[in-house]
Design an enzyme around this catalytic site. Structure first.
Site, mmCIF file in Angstrom:
data_model
loop_
_atom_site.group_PDB
_atom_site.id
_atom_site.type_symbol
_atom_site.label_atom_id
_atom_site.label_comp_id
_atom_site.label_asym_id
_atom_site.label_seq_id
_atom_site.Cartn_x
_atom_site.Cartn_y
_atom_site.Cartn_z
ATOM 1 N N TYR A 1 0.818 -1.210 0.000
ATOM 2 C CA TYR A 1 0.000 0.000 0.000
ATOM 3 C C TYR A 1 0.861 1.273 0.000
ATOM 4 O O TYR A 1 0.341 2.369 0.150
ATOM 5 C CB TYR A 1 -0.930 0.010 1.212
ATOM 6 C CG TYR A 1 -1.905 -1.142 1.223
ATOM 7 C CD1 TYR A 1 -3.013 -1.147 0.381
ATOM 8 C CD2 TYR A 1 -1.719 -2.238 2.064
ATOM 9 C CE1 TYR A 1 -3.910 -2.203 0.388
ATOM 10 C CE2 TYR A 1 -2.608 -3.302 2.068
ATOM 11 C CZ TYR A 1 -3.707 -3.278 1.232
ATOM 12 O OH TYR A 1 -4.590 -4.331 1.232
ATOM 13 N N TYR B 1 -11.290 -0.690 0.780
ATOM 14 C CA TYR B 1 -11.184 -0.283 2.181
ATOM 15 C C TYR B 1 -9.816 0.307 2.522
ATOM 16 O O TYR B 1 -9.651 0.927 3.567
ATOM 17 C CB TYR B 1 -11.525 -1.454 3.110
ATOM 18 C CG TYR B 1 -10.387 -2.384 3.450
ATOM 19 C CD1 TYR B 1 -9.730 -2.271 4.680
ATOM 20 C CD2 TYR B 1 -9.976 -3.379 2.570
ATOM 21 C CE1 TYR B 1 -8.689 -3.128 5.004
ATOM 22 C CE2 TYR B 1 -8.945 -4.232 2.893
ATOM 23 C CZ TYR B 1 -8.299 -4.106 4.109
ATOM 24 O OH TYR B 1 -7.260 -4.949 4.433
ATOM 25 N N ARG B 2 -8.832 0.153 1.649
ATOM 26 C CA ARG B 2 -7.536 0.798 1.782
ATOM 27 C C ARG B 2 -6.828 0.653 0.442
ATOM 28 O O ARG B 2 -7.202 -0.191 -0.374
ATOM 29 C CB ARG B 2 -6.702 0.199 2.923
ATOM 30 C CG ARG B 2 -6.303 -1.243 2.693
ATOM 31 C CD ARG B 2 -5.929 -1.965 3.953
ATOM 32 N NE ARG B 2 -4.658 -1.558 4.519
ATOM 33 C CZ ARG B 2 -3.978 -2.287 5.410
ATOM 34 N NH1 ARG B 2 -4.458 -3.455 5.812
ATOM 35 N NH2 ARG B 2 -2.849 -1.875 5.912
#
Length: 522
Positions: A92, A468-469
């Site tokens: 991420y 969600y991310r």
């Protein structure tokens, strides 16, 4: 090498601010060398250019007072800082900032475990405390409390929780298990939430809400403050633990197993978040792609079937666990066997026959809160070991699972990548993690991965699925998909940003939340 600079900041201003910060923390805790020191603050798996996320410096404060002084300095110069805890949010963006030139505010030295309450089952930790740290602390003291860890155990408890991370025991919803926090606002004000705000609080780790608005969530996946302390609930060691695995032979079994799981999960027959894991994800724990296929594009079905047979794996592999006294576990397992035994070809596996298999051992550890790093063996699947995660949410519904899977698989194959994924049922929701593996040494492959990811964001949104991310590169695009009522949610985020951080110095662009001076320029 030219030093990356934040927008609107000169090298002279940056150097002046750095000189003042060095007086606060000491020169040894300010990192400036782009090769020897700042290399570790880059994203090793980015799909664009390394320079896109290059910091100008990093600083590691020891305490809240130093953070307050640092924020006063960067406010004065209007230099942005990017806050990390352990910086292990790989797939991420890791420790890298959203834009080049930011100063990374690294909280790794704030690594104290401030309290563990054995009777009531909670801990209070600083941001630099990793899952390994807390686990080892409890083990050394003979504690009967379990942690719930993320898959890579070197991650930070505060960082993972604030990113809405999830785990694998019955305490796997990390934000649900968070209780109270301390936050430093952009102007240096220190705020404590929940019951911690009462004088001589005796219930700060016990009750989440306190009096008035519950604001803890405002400081997760946002840039409204710097979290410097967090309470987290821990699971008392149960009398027993029975993990199980079910191998499923057919692709369409994903739909069936999801629909069968929901009532068992919401009624607590299955106590943790059950996982339905793709063949390649499981196989990558033991073998590399080249051992079964050396051609280009996605692995053909014939090669996949041989791999499944050799490794005694299913096309899908379902993991779950029950916890508690023996008679209760037996009753629950009887229901589970009766339920999933109705799927043609389903085979149950347990520790007595599966132990020693890397995928099984890894899941068994996670489902009892034992931290490990086994998941990183997935990086051996392809040469170059790059990956980013596409993470949409759906209902825990069989047709939704199949729709998401087929949409992502189709696009992945079009772009020449394998589908490698897993589904985790939380309560009524389902996290779908597609691990997009690519050779990070190949610019062409990186570009294909980037283009694929961008298409998946839009197609998932069109089907009603939000992420969600996400990775740094896609924060703005995904923020744009949460656009109901003419972007009312993001207008609210920006109103809060303008009020709490008028100079825009805290992690600008985090999750697509930008300060006024940078809004619209991302």
């Amino acid at each position: 090498m030219t030093k990356p600079l934040p927008q609107g900041i000169t090298l002279g201003q940056l150097n002046a601010a750095i000189a003042e910060i060095e007086k606060v923390v000491g020169k040894e805790y300010v990192y400036l060398d782009d090769i020897k020191e700042l290399r570790s603050y880059r994203d090793p798996y980015n799909t664009t250019n390394d320079a896109d996320f290059a910091p100008s410096a990093a600083v590691a404060p020891h305490n809240v007072e130093q953070i307050q002084k640092i924020l006063a300095i960067v406010n004065n110069y209007k230099i942005p800082v990017w806050t990390i805890s352990t910086g292990k949010n790989f797939a991420y963006g890791g420790p890298a900032p959203r834009k080049p030139g930011y100063i990374v505010l690294d909280l790794k030295l704030m690594n104290r475990i401030l309290e563990v309450n054995e009777k009531h089952g909670y801990a209070i930790v600083e941001p630099g405390v990793s899952y390994y740290d807390l686990y080892n602390y409890l083990q050394e003291r003979g504690s009967k409390l379990w942690i719930d860890c993320a898959a890579p155990a070197w991650g930070g408890i505060v960082g993972n929780t604030s990113e809405h991370g999830a785990g694998y025991t019955p305490y796997g919803d990390h934000l649900l298990m968070q209780c109270g926090m301390q936050v430093v606002l952009a102007d240096g004000t220190v705020v404590e939430t929940g019951m911690d705000t009462t004088a001589n609080s005796k219930t700060g780790g016990l009750y989440k809400y306190g009096q008035g608005a519950a604001i803890d969530g405002l400081f997760t996946q946002s840039n409204f403050g710097v979290i410097t302390r967090m309470g987290i609930w821990l699971m008392p060691e149960p009398p027993g633990y029975t993990p199980f695995m079910i191998t499923l032979e057919n692709e369409h079994d994903l739909e069936t197993v999801t629909d069968l799981s929901l009532p068992l999960r919401v009624n607590q027959v299955i106590h943790n978040a059950p996982m339905t894991v793709d063949l390649l994800w499981e196989a990558a724990m033991s073998v590399s792609r080249s051992q079964y296929y050396t051609g280009k594009g996605p692995m053909p079905d014939s090669h996949r079937k041989k791999m499944a047979k050799d490794l005694d794996l299913g096309i899908w592999n379902y993991y779950g666990a029950v916890y508690g006294p023996g008679p209760m576990m037996k009753n629950n397992m009887d229901v589970i066997r009766d339920t999933f035994g109705s799927i043609p070809g389903a085979k149950f596996h347990y520790d007595d026959t599966r132990k020693g298999d890397p995928g099984w051992d890894y899941r068994v550890k996670l489902m009892k809160g034992v931290p490990n790093m086994t998941e990183f063996s997935l990086l051996n699947w392809v040469g170059g070991g790059g990956h980013i995660n596409f993470s949409p949410i759906s209902a825990a519904d069989g047709k939704s699972s199949m729709n998401q899977y087929k949409m992502i698989e189709k696009r992945a194959h079009e772009y020449g990548f394998d589908y490698i994924g897993e589904f985790l049922i939380g309560w009524r929701d389902q996290h779908h993690i597609f691990m997009l593996m690519f050779n990070r040494m190949s610019p062409e492959e990186k570009k294909r991965a980037h283009d694929l990811f961008a298409i998946l964001v839009d197609e998932a949104a069109a089907l009603g699925y939000g992420e969600y991310r996400t990775h740094l590169s896609f924060m703005d695009q995904i923020a744009g998909t949460f656009s109901w009522n003419d972007n009312a949610l993001w207008d609210t985020h920006h109103a809060l940003k303008d009020e709490l951080d008028p100079n825009g110095i805290l992690s600008p662009g985090k999750q697509g939340i930008w300060p006024k001076n940078l809004r619209g320029e991302s």
